[in-house]
Write an enzyme that holds these catalytic residues in place. Structure first.
Site, mmCIF file in Angstrom:
data_model
loop_
_atom_site.group_PDB
_atom_site.id
_atom_site.type_symbol
_atom_site.label_atom_id
_atom_site.label_comp_id
_atom_site.label_asym_id
_atom_site.label_seq_id
_atom_site.Cartn_x
_atom_site.Cartn_y
_atom_site.Cartn_z
ATOM 1 N N GLY A 46 54.283 93.018 28.716
ATOM 2 C CA GLY A 46 53.515 93.249 29.934
ATOM 3 C C GLY A 46 54.442 93.294 31.133
ATOM 4 O O GLY A 46 55.569 92.793 31.075
ATOM 5 N N GLN A 51 56.938 92.818 39.916
ATOM 6 C CA GLN A 51 58.166 92.574 39.152
ATOM 7 C C GLN A 51 59.168 93.714 39.277
ATOM 8 O O GLN A 51 60.340 93.539 38.927
ATOM 9 C CB GLN A 51 57.852 92.338 37.668
ATOM 10 C CG GLN A 51 57.111 91.026 37.416
ATOM 11 C CD GLN A 51 56.912 90.815 35.937
ATOM 12 O OE1 GLN A 51 55.990 91.357 35.352
ATOM 13 N NE2 GLN A 51 57.801 90.051 35.312
ATOM 14 N N CYS A 93 58.844 85.248 30.410
ATOM 15 C CA CYS A 93 58.588 86.190 31.498
ATOM 16 C C CYS A 93 59.867 86.966 31.773
ATOM 17 O O CYS A 93 60.940 86.377 31.840
ATOM 18 C CB CYS A 93 58.162 85.415 32.746
ATOM 19 S SG CYS A 93 57.867 86.465 34.172
ATOM 20 N N LEU A 94 59.742 88.288 31.930
ATOM 21 C CA LEU A 94 60.932 89.111 32.184
ATOM 22 C C LEU A 94 61.610 88.725 33.500
ATOM 23 O O LEU A 94 62.789 89.016 33.683
ATOM 24 C CB LEU A 94 60.550 90.598 32.205
ATOM 25 C CG LEU A 94 60.059 91.163 30.866
ATOM 26 C CD1 LEU A 94 59.592 92.602 31.042
ATOM 27 C CD2 LEU A 94 61.145 91.083 29.798
ATOM 28 N N HIS A 135 48.621 86.437 32.078
ATOM 29 C CA HIS A 135 49.982 86.249 32.617
ATOM 30 C C HIS A 135 50.291 87.311 33.678
ATOM 31 O O HIS A 135 50.785 86.978 34.771
ATOM 32 C CB HIS A 135 50.983 86.309 31.452
ATOM 33 C CG HIS A 135 52.423 86.202 31.837
ATOM 34 N ND1 HIS A 135 53.251 85.188 31.390
ATOM 35 C CD2 HIS A 135 53.204 86.987 32.624
ATOM 36 C CE1 HIS A 135 54.474 85.365 31.896
ATOM 37 N NE2 HIS A 135 54.471 86.450 32.652
ATOM 38 N N GLU A 136 49.997 88.579 33.357
ATOM 39 C CA GLU A 136 50.313 89.660 34.308
ATOM 40 C C GLU A 136 49.396 89.616 35.525
ATOM 41 O O GLU A 136 49.833 89.878 36.643
ATOM 42 C CB GLU A 136 50.228 91.026 33.621
ATOM 43 C CG GLU A 136 51.156 91.205 32.425
ATOM 44 C CD GLU A 136 52.597 90.819 32.691
ATOM 45 O OE1 GLU A 136 53.069 90.950 33.832
ATOM 46 O OE2 GLU A 136 53.255 90.353 31.734
ATOM 47 N N HIS A 139 50.710 87.359 38.031
ATOM 48 C CA HIS A 139 51.793 87.938 38.843
ATOM 49 C C HIS A 139 51.234 88.647 40.087
ATOM 50 O O HIS A 139 51.868 88.634 41.146
ATOM 51 C CB HIS A 139 52.586 88.974 38.027
ATOM 52 C CG HIS A 139 53.687 88.386 37.199
ATOM 53 N ND1 HIS A 139 54.730 87.655 37.722
ATOM 54 C CD2 HIS A 139 53.929 88.451 35.861
ATOM 55 C CE1 HIS A 139 55.562 87.298 36.747
ATOM 56 N NE2 HIS A 139 55.092 87.760 35.602
HETATM 57 NI NI NI Z 1 55.912 87.493 33.727
#
Ligand code: NI
Length: 171
Positions: A46, A51, A93-94, A135-136, A139
């Site tokens: 995701g 991000q 998380c990226l 999660h996304e 963000h």
């Molecule tokens: Ni993340």
């Protein structure tokens, strides 16, 4: 399409509550295509617009991590209206590389969103799809998965984040 650099903690854009998408134009479609390409290049499941440095309520989700193009979802202005159950599963998380920890999330959610043409749709998500969507969507509200941790797990996360802040300062 082009790859976009992924913003890392402590980039302040990761703490922004993003405004809604109001124009469903070619720019939005290009942004979504770039996000899918960037997510797949990073082997993520995701990615949210902030991000890659864009403050807008757009996110992409792919529980197959690039294995199945049919399951890639693009969600504009998503809202979760009901939640059911709870699961505790490890997440990463990226934007916070090198750290994973178990997080409580609803097992099942009902989601409303718009597509890239501005048409409303809804779906029920369970398990990994529910987790990634939560999660996304966090963000888009400036919330990171580590914010959900408590006690010793939170302290472990804080140590990792402190190291990331120090590395960012020295970079
Ligand atoms: Ni993340």
């Amino acid at each position: 399409m082009s790859l976009r650099p992924i913003r890392l903690y402590p980039d302040p854009i990761l703490r922004v509550r993003c405004p809604e998408v109001t124009s469903f134009d070619d720019g939005l479609r290009r942004l979504a295509a770039d996000m899918i390409e960037t997510m797949h290049a990073a082997v993520g499941v995701g990615l949210a617009a902030p991000q890659i440095g864009v403050e807008t309520r757009l996110m992409v989700v792919d529980p197959s991590a690039g294995e199945d193009a049919n399951v890639v979802l693009t969600l504009v202005n998503p809202v979760i209206d009901t939640e059911d159950g709870s699961d505790r599963v490890a997440e990463g998380c990226l934007s916070i590389p090198g750290f994973t920890e178990k997080v409580d999330r609803p097992a099942k959610i009902h989601v409303h969103a718009q597509n890239l043409e501005g048409e409303a749709f809804e779906f029920v998500a369970e398990d990994l799809l529910a987790r990634v969507t939560c999660h996304e969507l966090d963000h888009l509200n400036g919330i990171l998965f580590v914010d959900h941790l408590n006690g010793l797990l939170r302290e472990r996360a804080q140590r990792h984040l402190r190291r990331m802040r120090e590395e960012a300062r020295l970079a």
